[in-house]
Design an enzyme around this catalytic site. Structure first.
Site, short mmCIF file in Angstrom:
data_model
loop_
_atom_site.label_atom_id
_atom_site.label_comp_id
_atom_site.label_asym_id
_atom_site.label_seq_id
_atom_site.Cartn_x
_atom_site.Cartn_y
_atom_site.Cartn_z
N GLY A 221 -2.25 15.79 16.88
CA GLY A 221 -1.81 14.54 16.24
C GLY A 221 -1.07 14.80 14.95
O GLY A 221 -0.40 13.91 14.42
N HIS B 57 6.43 -21.90 16.01
CA HIS B 57 5.96 -22.52 14.76
C HIS B 57 4.49 -22.90 14.91
O HIS B 57 4.10 -23.41 15.95
CB HIS B 57 6.79 -23.77 14.47
CG HIS B 57 6.31 -24.53 13.26
ND1 HIS B 57 6.63 -24.14 11.98
CD2 HIS B 57 5.52 -25.63 13.15
CE1 HIS B 57 6.08 -25.00 11.12
NE2 HIS B 57 5.40 -25.90 11.82
N GLY C 199 5.85 8.86 -8.70
CA GLY C 199 6.68 8.55 -7.55
C GLY C 199 6.29 7.22 -6.94
O GLY C 199 5.10 6.90 -6.83
N SER C 200 7.30 6.41 -6.59
CA SER C 200 7.00 5.07 -6.08
C SER C 200 7.64 4.81 -4.73
O SER C 200 8.03 3.69 -4.42
CB SER C 200 7.48 4.02 -7.09
OG SER C 200 8.91 3.99 -7.15
N GLY C 201 7.75 5.86 -3.92
CA GLY C 201 8.13 5.65 -2.53
C GLY C 201 6.95 5.08 -1.77
O GLY C 201 5.96 4.62 -2.36
N ALA C 202 7.00 5.13 -0.45
CA ALA C 202 5.95 4.54 0.36
C ALA C 202 4.56 5.10 0.03
O ALA C 202 3.60 4.34 -0.15
CB ALA C 202 6.26 4.73 1.85
N ILE C 203 4.45 6.42 -0.07
CA ILE C 203 3.14 7.03 -0.34
C ILE C 203 2.61 6.59 -1.70
O ILE C 203 1.45 6.21 -1.84
CB ILE C 203 3.23 8.57 -0.27
CG1 ILE C 203 3.53 9.03 1.16
CG2 ILE C 203 1.94 9.22 -0.76
CD1 ILE C 203 3.83 10.51 1.30
N ALA D 85 3.34 12.03 -5.76
CA ALA D 85 3.87 11.40 -4.55
C ALA D 85 5.39 11.38 -4.64
O ALA D 85 6.03 10.34 -4.60
CB ALA D 85 3.31 9.98 -4.40
N LYS E 100 -3.68 3.73 6.70
CA LYS E 100 -3.74 2.31 7.08
C LYS E 100 -5.19 1.83 7.10
O LYS E 100 -5.48 0.67 6.80
CB LYS E 100 -3.08 2.07 8.43
CG LYS E 100 -1.63 2.51 8.51
CD LYS E 100 -0.79 1.98 7.36
CE LYS E 100 0.45 2.78 7.14
NZ LYS E 100 0.27 4.09 6.50
#
Length: 468
Positions: free
Chosen positions: A37, A447, A178-182, A266, A49
């Site tokens: 994996g 809706h 660092g302010s990316g996704a991680i 990060a 997640k």
């Protein structure tokens, strides 16, 4: 052993390549040095997640009165939080083991290396090496946390994403570099559980690859959550100080010192291209990535590379699709597949960040579209005007769409809000089909849903807004 295909690495690129190869009639083996994996299932996409869901549940308890429910004295059991995350990862890894058996793929545990043309050497944990033959060798070794020269990960004062997932106790304070996704995902997780978090970003805005409006919105929401944000700033040095650290941070106005329990680095990723035989085979690389053609063959016939180790977006879903294109192209050449696979359009890759609120985007940002010479129509629909968002108590954020004014081509979509990662696929499919705004407006959206906000944003772009 002799195989048709050997895949080195079992992440979302490697294991998908192995399965597709087996489906197409190739005798296949996969080499893995740690856990089936790869990083995604064991130390990346999946366990993070699980952590983020825990943070979201805890956040619900903090605001339960907003829903008419009283929850008293909700506590975080940090050890149990980490244990749940690891359990989810272990379950998914076992799932890949099952898929390998189901598809009759041999699993070779150890370090894989291309030894010579058509040969892979696998060295197990005891140092015992075995050489296996394969007509086709697919490299899928992924990537690891990138280290800055002045911010070495030592696992104690400066940690990477792996350590951040299994800390023995929750830190009272944390500096996220660092302010990316991680970076923003871990910032949300720890801040929600009560850690004082400071984000230090070198560039002028956080989540810098996103549309500027997304960056502004997330910064506003994060500051409201109590997360301190420093942009145009860099951590120059970190030193131990008592039970924590002192970080020297260079800003536009001078140097300051921040104190915290730990620093999380990060700052991106580095491809795992060392010690896998590239040099000996003369396989070409550039800027730390393996160079490949549109079907992922390297300059050496019979050797291919996919995923984070090649140029392009370093995303799990990209690696999986590259795997399929690569294997189907091999099968076509071997007359085991009826047609050459379609190549990937890297301008139509969805990007998702699972902080809260979530971020999802695909295609051109507004700035990039204008720089590319398009005259654009832009529509923005806030979730505060969405009935489903109001009912869910999730009114933060918006959907922003960008269209070519001349032909109605859908250039891009950028979202920030609850569950927007589940909505972005509509834009991806529509762009693949070269859909214009009119086809989307003629398609009835259910809706009340958050997804109908995409249609609402398009109505705004074309001056036909009903709900705004």
């Amino acid at each position: 052993m002799a195989y048709d295909v050997i895949v080195i690495g079992s992440g979302p690129g490697g294991y998908v390549a192995a399965i597709r190869a087996s489906q197409l009639g190739f005798k296949t083996a996969i080499v893995e040095r740690e856990s089936l994996g790869g990083i995604c299932l064991n130390w990346g996409c999946i366990p993070t997640k699980a952590l983020l869901k825990t943070a979201q549940v805890f956040e619900y308890t903090q605001h339960s009165k907003d829903y008419g429910i009283t929850v008293s004295d909700a506590q975080v059991d940090f050890e149990a939080v980490i244990k749940r995350s690891r359990g989810v990862a272990d379950k998914m890894s076992r799932g890949v083991q099952f898929l390998m058996k189901k598809n009759k793929i041999d699993v070779l545990m150890g370090n894989g290396k291309v030894k010579s043309k058509g040969q892979v050497e696998v060295t197990d944990k005891d140092g015992k090496a075995a050489v296996h033959e394969a007509k086709h060798i697919i490299l899928a070794t992924g990537a690891r946390a990138r280290e800055l020269p002045n911010l070495k990960i030592d696992g104690k004062n400066v940690i990477g994403y792996r350590e951040a997932m299994v800390l023995p106790k929750q830190p009272k304070s944390m500096i996220v570099v660092g302010s990316g996704a991680i970076g923003v995902e871990f910032a949300y997780f720890y801040a929600t559980l009560g850690t004082k978090v400071t984000i230090v970003e070198f560039l002028p805005r956080i989540v810098p690859v996103e549309d500027e409006d997304i960056s502004k919105e997330l910064e506003k929401i994060y500051k409201k959550k109590g997360i301190e944000i420093m942009t145009n700033a860099s951590v120059e040095a970190v030193e131990a100080a008592g039970n924590g650290v002192k970080a020297k941070v260079k800003t536009q106005t001078g140097e300051i010192t921040l104190e915290a329990d730990v620093v999380l680095s990060a700052v991106g990723i580095a491809a795992n291209i060392e010690n896998i035989g590239l040099e000996g085979m003369g396989i070409k690389t550039d800027k730390g990535r393996v160079l490949v053609d549109k079907y992922y063959q390297t300059n050496v016939p019979g050797v291919y590379a996919i995923g984070d180790m090649v140029p392009g977006q370093a995303l799990a879903h990209v690696a999986s699709k590259e795997a399929i294109v690569c294997v189907e192209a091999i099968a076509y050449n071997e007359k085991k597949y009826a047609h050459k696979p379609a190549t990937i359009d890297y301008m139509n890759i969805p990007g998702c960040t699972y902080c809260a609120p979530e971020i999802a985007s695909v295609g051109y940002t507004e700035k990039a579209a204008k720089e590319a010479g398009y005259e654009v129509k832009v529509g923005k629909f806030p979730f505060s005007a969405s009935g489903k968002a109001s009912a869910a108590g999730a009114t933060e954020g918006f959907v922003k769409v960008i269209f070519d004014a001349k032909y109605g081509e859908w250039l891009g979509t950028h979202m920030i809000g609850a569950n927007v990662t589940e909505i972005i696929a509509e834009t991806v499919v529509a762009r693949k089909l070269e859909t214009t705004y009119q086809e989307v407006l003629d398609s009835i959206h259910p809706h009340p849903t958050m997804s109908e906000s995409v249609k609402d944003a398009i109505e705004v772009a074309y001056g036909e807004a009903i709900h705004l």
